[in-house]
Design a protein around this motif. Structure first.
Motif, PDB file in Angstrom:
ATOM      1  N   GLY A 241      20.319 -11.524  40.869  1.00  0.00           N
ATOM      2  CA  GLY A 241      20.549 -12.645  39.933  1.00  0.00           C
ATOM      3  C   GLY A 241      19.245 -13.170  38.778  1.00  0.00           C
ATOM      4  O   GLY A 241      19.178 -12.772  37.294  1.00  0.00           O
TER       5      GLY A 241
ATOM      6  N   ASP B 288      25.724 -19.481  46.946  1.00  0.00           N
ATOM      7  CA  ASP B 288      24.843 -19.291  46.461  1.00  0.00           C
ATOM      8  C   ASP B 288      24.407 -19.554  44.847  1.00  0.00           C
ATOM      9  O   ASP B 288      24.934 -19.056  44.250  1.00  0.00           O
ATOM     10  N   GLU B 289      23.467 -20.155  44.592  1.00  0.00           N
ATOM     11  CA  GLU B 289      22.858 -20.738  43.552  1.00  0.00           C
ATOM     12  C   GLU B 289      23.529 -22.057  43.193  1.00  0.00           C
ATOM     13  O   GLU B 289      23.784 -21.733  41.929  1.00  0.00           O
TER      14      GLU B 289
ATOM     15  N   GLN C  94      27.158 -15.889  42.968  1.00  0.00           N
ATOM     16  CA  GLN C  94      25.985 -16.543  42.381  1.00  0.00           C
ATOM     17  C   GLN C  94      26.537 -15.936  40.743  1.00  0.00           C
ATOM     18  O   GLN C  94      26.715 -17.039  39.745  1.00  0.00           O
TER      19      GLN C  94
ATOM     20  N   SER D  75      20.915 -12.694  48.589  1.00  0.00           N
ATOM     21  CA  SER D  75      22.719 -12.773  47.766  1.00  0.00           C
ATOM     22  C   SER D  75      22.942 -11.684  48.596  1.00  0.00           C
ATOM     23  O   SER D  75      24.524 -11.426  49.215  1.00  0.00           O
TER      24      SER D  75
HETATM   25 MG    MG Z   1      20.941 -14.209  43.900  1.00  0.00          MG
END
Ligand code: MG
Ligand code: ATP
Length: 496
Positions: free
Chosen positions: A400, A168-169, A88, A46
């Protein structure tokens, strides 16, 4: 043929205080490809993307976009360069409507009169394009489930017509069918020439859609490989530096007597006539699509939301938790799915967040024993391989996945008798997942009744003694361990 790159990040370094988040990391994304970026929690994924997005400034290195060196000093610069990042932790305004959020760039400082009707119509079109036309453009974003908030975030970025998109995810909060939709959207974007950077801990997913994979470890670049040349086991070994032979560890819990029984529960508009029970030492899975009412059911039992009717029998006695505090005092705990809003105090220290629910353990004669507290936190966080600088840092300095581990740690030692884990491994890397499963097993072995809500079917199958499937607020079926297959779960979840 010379390769054409959409983005090149060369020798990027970044530190936060004493934490080296990135050291000489490079990433080369070809035009029109899907490039996956993977690594354990805290590896720096990230951070690298926030540097690309102009949200963080790099200490060192060079960024080349479309063959030219890009001077990025603010997020606006990057949007102008055709790069859009779906973070995220989403960046939506909860009090604005879906439509306003989707077109927020155009609203801000546009100066001209806004035609609300057109805005709404265009938002509806965008949502329809993604196949989520059941989201109301006029709904306040804060009232949507996290999965739908994610869809709105994606819509917002797509509305910019970017040439380079970073996810991001994106699927961490999505269940099976939404994930499938999103993956096909991403493949369509690729087909239309968009270059995509894709971060996920769900390895099957990125093996399916990516062309190349870049692996980071502890802020360092490990390697970039062609997806076609690698399998899952090799990928895991590159990521964690060792092989993981058994994702789901064995459990030797003895299943005892019934400790929780829920009868004909109704709550709000969602939960309809839900009945189930949990025995001591048992791990019961709750499966279903987003919006199926799993979270709402558990919140009503826990006292976080009001229940309208129905009985909750806890250790043989009818209970009516009027708030979470009462539930916790009686040994009923719940790890919420939305760690940002409910799970953690992000502006408080890691230490404080970890011990919040188990203060009584470290209190001695009414005074907190600081040495004991610190030792305890250190040991607990090490047991789930949490990566942090100092335990006095605020929880929001963590990556995260590491935030998720803190939210989990808080409950592990609160001496609960029944524990509900709502998406416990969301955003957590493979190595740490196994650690979390071990802890769930340990709790069950100590006689705790565990409820796991999970959108990952593999997790339900690998971890649970039986699974209850919900659809549109009601239970559609129960699947015993021996019958637990993806097929059986999907059938019940979709109502076929
Ligand atoms: Mg991350
Ligand atoms: N604003 C910040 N302040 C202090 N430290 C930070 C900050 N942002 C990131 N870090 C640290 O930088 C490191 C890399 O974090 P990053 O969020 O990039 O990891 P990640 O690979 O995205 O992990 P995850 O899979 O958990 O999301 C971590 O050690 C994290 O604690």
């Amino acid at each position: 043929m010379q390769k054409e790159y959409a983005v090149q990040m060369k020798n990027i370094s970044k530190h936060f205080g004493g934490v080296k988040a990135l050291t000489n990391v490079s990433l080369n994304v070809e035009k029109g490809e899907i490039h996956a970026l993977i690594g354990e929690n805290g590896a720096g994924k990230s951070t690298l993307m926030k540097i690309l997005a102009g949200a963080y400034q790099k200490d060192h290195g060079e960024i080349i976009i479309d063959g030219k060196e890009a001077k990025i000093s603010s997020p606006k610069d990057v949007i102008n360069l055709g790069v859009s990042v779906i973070y995220q932790e989403f960046m939506l305004a909860p009090d604005l409507t879906v439509a306003e959020n989707i077109f927020i760039d155009k609203l801000a400082g546009s100066g001209i009169l806004i035609n609300w009707k057109t805005l709404k119509k265009r938002a509806k079109e965008q949502l329809l394009k993604l196949g989520f036309d059941d989201i109301d453009p006029e709904a306040k974003v804060g009232s949507l489930s996290v999965a739908y908030q994610q869809i709105v975030e994606i819509c917002k970025c797509l509305a910019r017509d970017s040439k380079i998109l970073v996810f991001d995810e994106p699927t961490a909060v999505l269940t099976f069918s939404e994930t499938r939709k999103l993956l096909s959207i991403i493949q369509n974007l690729k087909a239309s020439g968009v270059s995509i950077i894709y971060i996920s801990h769900r390895l099957e997913e990125l093996l399916e859609i990516s062309d190349h994979i870049t692996v980071l470890k502890d802020g360092n670049y490990v390697d970039t490989v062609a997806t076609s040349s690698i399998n899952k086991e090799e990928l895991v070994a590159m990521m964690v530096g060792r092989e993981i032979t058994q994702l789901f560890p064995e459990r030797k819990a003895e299943i005892g007597k019934e400790i929780l029984k829920v009868e004909n529960l109704h709550a709000g508009e969602v939960v309809k006539d839900v009945s189930f029970s949990v025995k001591s030492g048992e791990v019961v899975g709750f499966s279903g699509l987003v919006g199926s009412g799993r979270t709402e059911t558990m919140r009503a039992i826990f006292g976080a939301d009001k229940k309208d009717s129905g009985k909750v029998i806890y250790f043989g006695e009818e209970v009516n938790f009027k708030d979470p505090k009462e539930a916790i005092n009686k040994g009923f705990g719940l790890l919420p799915e939305d760690r940002k809003k409910q799970g953690l105090l992000l502006e408080q220290s890691i230490r404080m967040n970890t011990t919040m629910a188990s203060m009584f353990k470290i209190k001695k004669l009414g005074v907190i024993n600081h040495k004991k507290e610190k030792d305890y936190v250190k040991e607990l966080l090490a047991s789930i391989a949490t990566k942090y600088g100092s335990m006095e840092d605020n929880a929001n300095s963590l990556s995260g996945g590491n935030q998720q581990k803190i939210a989990l740690a808080k409950w592990l030692s609160a001496d609960c008798k029944v524990l509900v884990f709502d998406e416990p491994t969301r955003g957590v890397d493979v190595g740490a997942k196994t650690e979390i499963y071990k802890i769930i097993n340990q709790l069950a072995e100590e006689g705790v009744g565990v409820i796991v809500i999970s959108s990952e079917m593999a997790e339900i199958i690998g971890m649970c003694d039986r699974a209850i499937v919900m659809r549109q607020g009601s239970i559609t079926g129960e699947v015993d361990k021996s019958e637990l297959t993806e097929n059986n779960l999907i059938k019940l979840a979709m109502g076929v």
